[in-house]
Design an enzyme around this catalytic site. Structure first.
Site, PDB file in Angstrom:
ATOM      1  N   ARG A  72      32.384  46.620  13.664  1.00 16.16           N
ATOM      2  CA  ARG A  72      33.785  46.267  13.918  1.00 16.16           C
ATOM      3  C   ARG A  72      34.514  46.789  12.685  1.00 16.16           C
ATOM      4  NH1 ARG A  72      33.535  42.692  18.191  1.00 16.16           N
ATOM      5  NH2 ARG A  72      31.759  41.287  18.282  1.00 16.16           N
ATOM      6  N   GLY A 103      24.684  27.017  39.194  1.00 14.30           N
ATOM      7  CA  GLY A 103      25.028  25.812  39.964  1.00 14.30           C
ATOM      8  C   GLY A 103      25.486  24.697  39.039  1.00 14.30           C
ATOM      9  N   ARG A 151      23.369  38.879  23.842  1.00 13.27           N
ATOM     10  CA  ARG A 151      23.741  40.271  23.545  1.00 13.27           C
ATOM     11  C   ARG A 151      22.546  41.224  23.580  1.00 13.27           C
ATOM     12  NH1 ARG A 151      28.211  40.104  19.439  1.00 13.27           N
ATOM     13  NH2 ARG A 151      27.032  41.530  18.159  1.00 13.27           N
ATOM     14  N   VAL A 160      24.809  62.395  26.816  1.00 17.87           N
ATOM     15  CA  VAL A 160      24.139  63.509  26.106  1.00 17.87           C
ATOM     16  C   VAL A 160      23.601  64.517  27.115  1.00 17.87           C
ATOM     17  CG1 VAL A 160      22.114  64.086  24.697  1.00 17.87           C
ATOM     18  CG2 VAL A 160      23.595  62.161  24.050  1.00 17.87           C
ATOM     19  N   ASP A 181      31.522  40.579  27.335  1.00 15.06           N
ATOM     20  CA  ASP A 181      32.629  39.648  27.612  1.00 15.06           C
ATOM     21  C   ASP A 181      33.388  39.966  28.905  1.00 15.06           C
ATOM     22  OD1 ASP A 181      32.016  38.517  25.175  1.00 15.06           O
ATOM     23  OD2 ASP A 181      33.552  39.639  24.091  1.00 15.06           O
ATOM     24  N   GLY A 212      31.068  44.669  19.532  1.00 15.66           N
ATOM     25  CA  GLY A 212      29.839  43.922  19.828  1.00 15.66           C
ATOM     26  C   GLY A 212      28.952  44.771  20.722  1.00 15.66           C
TER      27      GLY A 212
HETATM   28  O1  F6P Z   1      32.310  40.687  22.038  1.00 16.37           O
HETATM   29  C1  F6P Z   1      30.998  40.278  22.188  1.00 16.37           C
HETATM   30  C2  F6P Z   1      30.762  38.988  21.440  1.00 16.37           C
HETATM   31  O2  F6P Z   1      29.392  38.663  21.561  1.00 16.37           O
HETATM   32  C3  F6P Z   1      31.636  37.810  21.830  1.00 16.37           C
HETATM   33  O3  F6P Z   1      31.209  37.172  23.002  1.00 16.37           O
HETATM   34  C4  F6P Z   1      31.579  36.947  20.604  1.00 16.37           C
HETATM   35  O4  F6P Z   1      32.747  36.195  20.476  1.00 16.37           O
HETATM   36  C5  F6P Z   1      31.491  37.953  19.497  1.00 16.37           C
HETATM   37  O5  F6P Z   1      31.039  39.171  20.078  1.00 16.37           O
HETATM   38  C6  F6P Z   1      30.579  37.593  18.368  1.00 16.37           C
HETATM   39  O6  F6P Z   1      30.690  38.604  17.430  1.00 16.37           O
HETATM   40  P1  F6P Z   1      29.774  38.744  16.138  1.00 16.37           P
HETATM   41  O7  F6P Z   1      28.411  39.132  16.590  1.00 16.37           O
HETATM   42  O8  F6P Z   1      30.434  39.833  15.373  1.00 16.37           O
HETATM   43  O9  F6P Z   1      29.782  37.417  15.475  1.00 16.37           O
END
Ligand code: F6P
Length: 321
Positions: free
Chosen positions: A72, A186, A255, A24, A128, A11
């Site tokens: 991945r 909070g 992300r 680099v 994460d 990710g």
């Molecule tokens: O590992 C980062 C992450 O955003 C996790 O928090 C989440 O479970 C997963 O990747 C989601 O992955 P994808 O974008 O492949 O669905």
């Protein structure tokens, strides 16, 4: 060293580009060639790479995502493809490989190291923060800030309309993102995968808070904290008489975005050290900067000590510009 290769895997996380830039520039400053494999481990298998010069990483420190892209890689789980990767690394005369990624990417590096002559180090990058011993990971701080700015907005409407909100954050099966979002926002309650949920206790807690005069509650639900997600949790809470509930899933916005200052600096420091450690002969290590613990410092010590800025960081600015 003749040549180093870098890749970003798993990710994506804000700050990966800052790490690439540091790697680099440090390599080239030390007369070591540097290439970047595209699409994570897939790029080693397919021999897809770019050869970097200093300008190729200009203007990227502030950009989210990764200029090398990620994947991945399912193929890399298979030994025969790891062998293909190793053959390609040999043919390209790569002496050191830097993997920028999280837990799964580290496992990939460990498997590769069992068959590879290339020395390998990992720079931890994942929103994460699901890696032991390393402290914060690149991208974690930015993801929290992104989550907080969204949850703050939800808090405004929750308080105004007197409604309880469940906000789902990412984190896969690790509760760090949930805990930091919960503290920072909070929140009234934070549910994480590490703690088994007790629905009766949770509903009593929310009811008590509302009874005490709270105008709307925020429940942070970390991914993996409740098997079927936020809506299923809301349905269950309704059965326990908490009727006015809304659910928001923050999802992939966590992300993206420009990396925070914390992530840019962490990425730069770890990236530089990854190259230096390879040049010093390191192999099979994760480069980390664990977080300092809280300290209690005597007034006397404070008063007699001068403030010192970090001159190493100061010098880095020009060294990798
Ligand atoms: O590992 C980062 C992450 O955003 C996790 O928090 C989440 O479970 C997963 O990747 C989601 O992955 P994808 O974008 O492949 O669905």
């Amino acid at each position: 060293m003749r040549k180093i290769a870098v890749l970003t895997s798993g990710g994506d996380a804000p700050g990966m580009n800052a790490a690439i830039r540091a790697i680099v520039r440090t390599s080239l400053n030390n007369d070591t060639g540097i290439i970047g494999f595209k699409n994570g481990y897939e790029g080693i298998i397919d021999n897809e790479y770019v050869t970097f010069d200093k300008r190729s990483v200009g203007n990227i420190i502030q950009r989210g995502g990764s200029i090398l892209h990620t994947s991945r890689s399912l193929r890399f789980l298979k030994k025969k493809y790891r062998q293909v990767a190793e053959n390609n690394l040999r043919a390209l005369c790569i002496d050191g490989l830097i993997v920028i990624g999280g837990e799964g990417s580290t496992k990939g590096a460990i498997e590769l190291s069992k068959i590879s002559k290339t020395r390998c180090v990992v720079v931890p990058a994942t929103i994460d923060r699901d890696m032991p011993l390393v402290g914060s990971t690149i991208g974690f701080d930015t993801a929290i800030n992104t989550a907080l700015s969204a949850i703050d907005k939800i808090r405004d409407t929750a308080t105004t309309a007197n409604v309880t909100h469940i906000v789902e954050v990412m984190g896969r099966d690790c509760g760090w993102l949930g805990i930091h979002a919960g503290i920072g926002a909070g929140a009234e309650v934070t549910i994480i995968p590490e703690v088994k949920i007790d629905i009766t206790k949770l509903s009593k807690n929310i009811k008590n808070q509302l009874y005490r005069g709270k105008k709307g509650c925020i429940i942070i639900l970390a991914e993996g904290g409740f098997p079927d997600g936020g809506q299923a949790l809301a349905d269950l809470l309704k059965e326990h008489d908490i009727l006015d509930l809304r659910v928001t899933t923050l999802g992939h916005i966590q992300r993206g975005g420009n990396p925070s200052s914390v992530d840019r600096i962490l990425a730069t420091e770890l990236g530089v050290d990854a190259v230096i450690s390879l040049m010093n002969g390191a192999s099979n290590v994760v480069i980390a900067k664990p977080i300092n613990t809280i300290k209690r410092i005597d007034f006397e010590e404070i008063i007699k000590t001068d403030v010192k800025v970090d001159m190493y960081l100061h010098d880095l600015i020009e060294n990798i510009a």
